[in-house]
Design a protein around this motif. Structure first.
Motif, PDB file in Angstrom:
ATOM      1  N   THR A 143     -69.533  56.025  54.536  1.00 15.15           N
ATOM      2  CA  THR A 143     -69.420  56.564  53.182  1.00 15.15           C
ATOM      3  C   THR A 143     -70.729  57.230  52.776  1.00 15.15           C
ATOM      4  N   GLY A 144     -70.640  58.479  52.340  1.00 15.23           N
ATOM      5  CA  GLY A 144     -71.814  59.223  51.893  1.00 15.23           C
ATOM      6  C   GLY A 144     -71.749  59.512  50.411  1.00 15.23           C
ATOM      7  N   ASN A 145     -72.910  59.693  49.813  1.00  9.68           N
ATOM      8  CA  ASN A 145     -73.005  60.026  48.384  1.00  9.68           C
ATOM      9  C   ASN A 145     -73.518  61.458  48.240  1.00  9.68           C
ATOM     10  N   TYR A 146     -72.799  62.278  47.501  1.00  4.02           N
ATOM     11  CA  TYR A 146     -73.136  63.692  47.377  1.00  4.02           C
ATOM     12  C   TYR A 146     -73.152  64.081  45.892  1.00  4.02           C
ATOM     13  N   VAL A 147     -74.194  64.800  45.500  1.00  4.29           N
ATOM     14  CA  VAL A 147     -74.344  65.225  44.103  1.00  4.29           C
ATOM     15  C   VAL A 147     -74.643  66.722  44.073  1.00  4.29           C
ATOM     16  N   LEU A 148     -73.930  67.439  43.216  1.00  2.84           N
ATOM     17  CA  LEU A 148     -74.165  68.870  43.012  1.00  2.84           C
ATOM     18  C   LEU A 148     -74.706  69.081  41.614  1.00  2.84           C
ATOM     19  N   LYS A 149     -75.818  69.827  41.506  1.00  2.00           N
ATOM     20  CA  LYS A 149     -76.455  70.072  40.210  1.00  2.00           C
ATOM     21  C   LYS A 149     -76.468  71.563  39.899  1.00  2.00           C
ATOM     22  N   ASP A 150     -76.421  71.877  38.606  1.00  2.00           N
ATOM     23  CA  ASP A 150     -76.510  73.271  38.181  1.00  2.00           C
ATOM     24  C   ASP A 150     -77.976  73.704  38.145  1.00  2.00           C
ATOM     25  N   PRO A 151     -78.254  74.986  37.861  1.00  2.86           N
ATOM     26  CA  PRO A 151     -79.647  75.466  37.870  1.00  2.86           C
ATOM     27  C   PRO A 151     -80.581  74.709  36.929  1.00  2.86           C
ATOM     28  N   THR A 152     -80.045  74.046  35.909  1.00  2.00           N
ATOM     29  CA  THR A 152     -80.896  73.292  34.976  1.00  2.00           C
ATOM     30  C   THR A 152     -81.194  71.881  35.470  1.00  2.00           C
ATOM     31  N   GLY A 153     -80.591  71.507  36.594  1.00  2.00           N
ATOM     32  CA  GLY A 153     -80.800  70.167  37.128  1.00  2.00           C
ATOM     33  C   GLY A 153     -79.805  69.140  36.645  1.00  2.00           C
ATOM     34  N   THR A 154     -78.787  69.578  35.910  1.00  2.00           N
ATOM     35  CA  THR A 154     -77.760  68.670  35.406  1.00  2.00           C
ATOM     36  C   THR A 154     -76.651  68.501  36.442  1.00  2.00           C
ATOM     37  N   SER A 155     -76.261  67.268  36.711  1.00  2.00           N
ATOM     38  CA  SER A 155     -75.212  67.001  37.700  1.00  2.00           C
ATOM     39  C   SER A 155     -73.851  67.451  37.169  1.00  2.00           C
ATOM     40  N   CYS A 156     -73.144  68.251  37.965  1.00  2.00           N
ATOM     41  CA  CYS A 156     -71.800  68.687  37.562  1.00  2.00           C
ATOM     42  C   CYS A 156     -70.720  68.044  38.425  1.00  2.00           C
ATOM     43  N   ILE A 157     -71.096  67.566  39.618  1.00  2.00           N
ATOM     44  CA  ILE A 157     -70.157  66.853  40.486  1.00  2.00           C
ATOM     45  C   ILE A 157     -70.905  65.707  41.158  1.00  2.00           C
ATOM     46  N   LYS A 158     -70.299  64.531  41.123  1.00  2.02           N
ATOM     47  CA  LYS A 158     -70.814  63.389  41.864  1.00  2.02           C
ATOM     48  C   LYS A 158     -69.673  62.842  42.698  1.00  2.02           C
ATOM     49  N   LEU A 159     -69.950  62.646  43.986  1.00  4.60           N
ATOM     50  CA  LEU A 159     -68.877  62.313  44.917  1.00  4.60           C
ATOM     51  C   LEU A 159     -69.360  61.291  45.933  1.00  4.60           C
ATOM     52  N   SER A 160     -68.520  60.307  46.187  1.00  7.14           N
ATOM     53  CA  SER A 160     -68.792  59.298  47.204  1.00  7.14           C
ATOM     54  C   SER A 160     -67.543  59.175  48.074  1.00  7.14           C
ATOM     55  N   MET A 161     -67.703  59.309  49.393  1.00  4.08           N
ATOM     56  CA  MET A 161     -66.534  59.230  50.267  1.00  4.08           C
ATOM     57  C   MET A 161     -66.953  59.200  51.730  1.00  4.08           C
ATOM     58  N   GLY A 162     -66.024  58.775  52.581  1.00  6.20           N
ATOM     59  CA  GLY A 162     -66.150  58.892  54.020  1.00  6.20           C
ATOM     60  C   GLY A 162     -65.156  59.923  54.509  1.00  6.20           C
ATOM     61  N   VAL A 163     -65.562  60.753  55.489  1.00  9.46           N
ATOM     62  CA  VAL A 163     -64.708  61.854  55.944  1.00  9.46           C
ATOM     63  C   VAL A 163     -64.538  61.798  57.465  1.00  9.46           C
ATOM     64  N   GLU A 164     -63.303  61.931  57.885  1.00 12.41           N
ATOM     65  CA  GLU A 164     -62.996  61.998  59.314  1.00 12.41           C
ATOM     66  C   GLU A 164     -62.166  63.250  59.599  1.00 12.41           C
ATOM     67  N   TYR A 165     -62.610  64.038  60.566  1.00 21.31           N
ATOM     68  CA  TYR A 165     -61.838  65.185  61.036  1.00 21.31           C
ATOM     69  C   TYR A 165     -60.952  64.729  62.195  1.00 21.31           C
ATOM     70  N   VAL A 166     -59.710  65.194  62.187  1.00 22.96           N
ATOM     71  CA  VAL A 166     -58.777  64.900  63.271  1.00 22.96           C
ATOM     72  C   VAL A 166     -58.300  66.217  63.868  1.00 22.96           C
ATOM     73  N   VAL A 167     -58.593  66.417  65.149  1.00 21.98           N
ATOM     74  CA  VAL A 167     -58.185  67.628  65.854  1.00 21.98           C
ATOM     75  C   VAL A 167     -56.999  67.287  66.756  1.00 21.98           C
ATOM     76  N   ILE A 168     -55.937  68.067  66.657  1.00 23.20           N
ATOM     77  CA  ILE A 168     -54.740  67.848  67.466  1.00 23.20           C
ATOM     78  C   ILE A 168     -54.609  68.973  68.486  1.00 23.20           C
ATOM     79  N   GLU A 169     -54.690  68.630  69.752  1.00 22.65           N
ATOM     80  CA  GLU A 169     -54.481  69.601  70.833  1.00 22.65           C
ATOM     81  C   GLU A 169     -53.514  69.009  71.841  1.00 22.65           C
ATOM     82  N   LYS A 170     -52.408  69.712  72.070  1.00 22.89           N
ATOM     83  CA  LYS A 170     -51.365  69.256  72.998  1.00 22.89           C
ATOM     84  C   LYS A 170     -50.882  67.858  72.619  1.00 22.89           C
ATOM     85  N   LYS A 171     -50.707  67.677  71.306  1.00 27.43           N
ATOM     86  CA  LYS A 171     -50.210  66.437  70.714  1.00 27.43           C
ATOM     87  C   LYS A 171     -51.167  65.261  70.907  1.00 27.43           C
ATOM     88  N   LYS A 172     -52.380  65.542  71.332  1.00 23.19           N
ATOM     89  CA  LYS A 172     -53.370  64.487  71.551  1.00 23.19           C
ATOM     90  C   LYS A 172     -54.478  64.604  70.507  1.00 23.19           C
TER      91      LYS A 172
END
Length: 242
Positions: free
Chosen positions: A49-78
């Motif tokens: 789980t990672g913590n990610y924060v996006l701020k505007d040019p004034t330094g004010t947080s507009c998005i705060k996000l916490s999550m874990g991400v997994e990519y799943v690639v499917i090739e030949k049904k595997k």
């Protein structure tokens, strides 16, 4: 004179060897700066789980996000898997009044994940998710998108909390799984999450056992009542014959 010439030649030889060694053996800092690419794994593991924060040019947080991400690639049904590493992920994006975008880029040019947040009245939601994964030289790149959605709807000023795993099919060959999600967009108080709101998936997981239990109890009551009715009917039938 001959001594000076010999010394000059020795200096030239030593410098030439040094330059060749440096060219063949780059410094550790240069090796560390070499671009890396994601490595697909044959087995699935729980993402960090990672913590990610996006701020505007004034330094004010507009998005705060916490999550874990997994990519799943499917090739030949595997399936093959790649987990997002928060320590090698860079957060960028843009903040606006009605639409903000959080971009997570990782491992050099190894891929990215972009989430578009929209505000409609007092409601905020994720309207678009795009993903890109570039495993490395000579390997196929994978991209996908889902858009025009209203995912994770939440009242402004509140944060959405979701323990359940959510899977998005971005394309035929690329899926993204998100776990341990909590986010808030547009309106944060001192950069902190507001009151937590339970996501629909968690609510369903809680309510299913209750519904199942109530159904079982209902069936048992119906069975008991049916038995009592049939027994009473048999008794009454016996009295009529006497």
């Amino acid at each position: 004179m001959h001594r000076e010439t010999i010394l000059f030649l020795l200096v030239v030889i030593i410098m030439g060897n040094s330059l060749m060694t440096a060219a063949l053996d780059p410094k550790p800092t240069e090796q560390a700066n070499l671009p890396q690419r994601p490595v697909l794994q044959p087995k699935e593991t729980v993402p960090v789980t990672g913590n990610y924060v996006l701020k505007d040019p004034t330094g004010t947080s507009c998005i705060k996000l916490s999550m874990g991400v997994e990519y799943v690639v499917i090739e030949k049904k595997k399936p093959s898997y790649f987990n997002l590493d928060p320590t090698t992920t860079k957060t960028t994006g843009r903040c606006a009044d009605k639409e903000s975008v959080l971009s997570l880029a990782f491992l050099g040019k190894g891929g990215d994940l972009n989430l578009t947040f929209e505000k409609e009245g007092n409601l905020t939601y994720v309207s678009k998710i795009t993903g890109h994964l570039a495993p490395g030289k000579g390997m196929k790149n994978y991209s996908g998108v889902i858009e025009h959605e209203k995912l994770f709807p939440t009242a402004a000023g509140r944060s959405l909390k979701c323990y359940s795993q959510t899977e998005f099919h971005l394309s035929e060959n690329l899926r993204v799984k998100i776990v341990s999600l909590q986010f808030q967009a547009f309106k944060l108080t001192n950069g902190n999450f507001g009151e937590e709101v339970e996501c629909r998936a968690d609510f369903i997981q809680k309510i299913i056992p209750i519904i199942f239990g109530a159904t079982v109890v209902g069936l048992l009551l119906i069975a008991v009542l049916s038995f009592l009715i049939i027994r009473d009917h048999h008794r009454q039938a016996g009295y009529d014959r006497i």
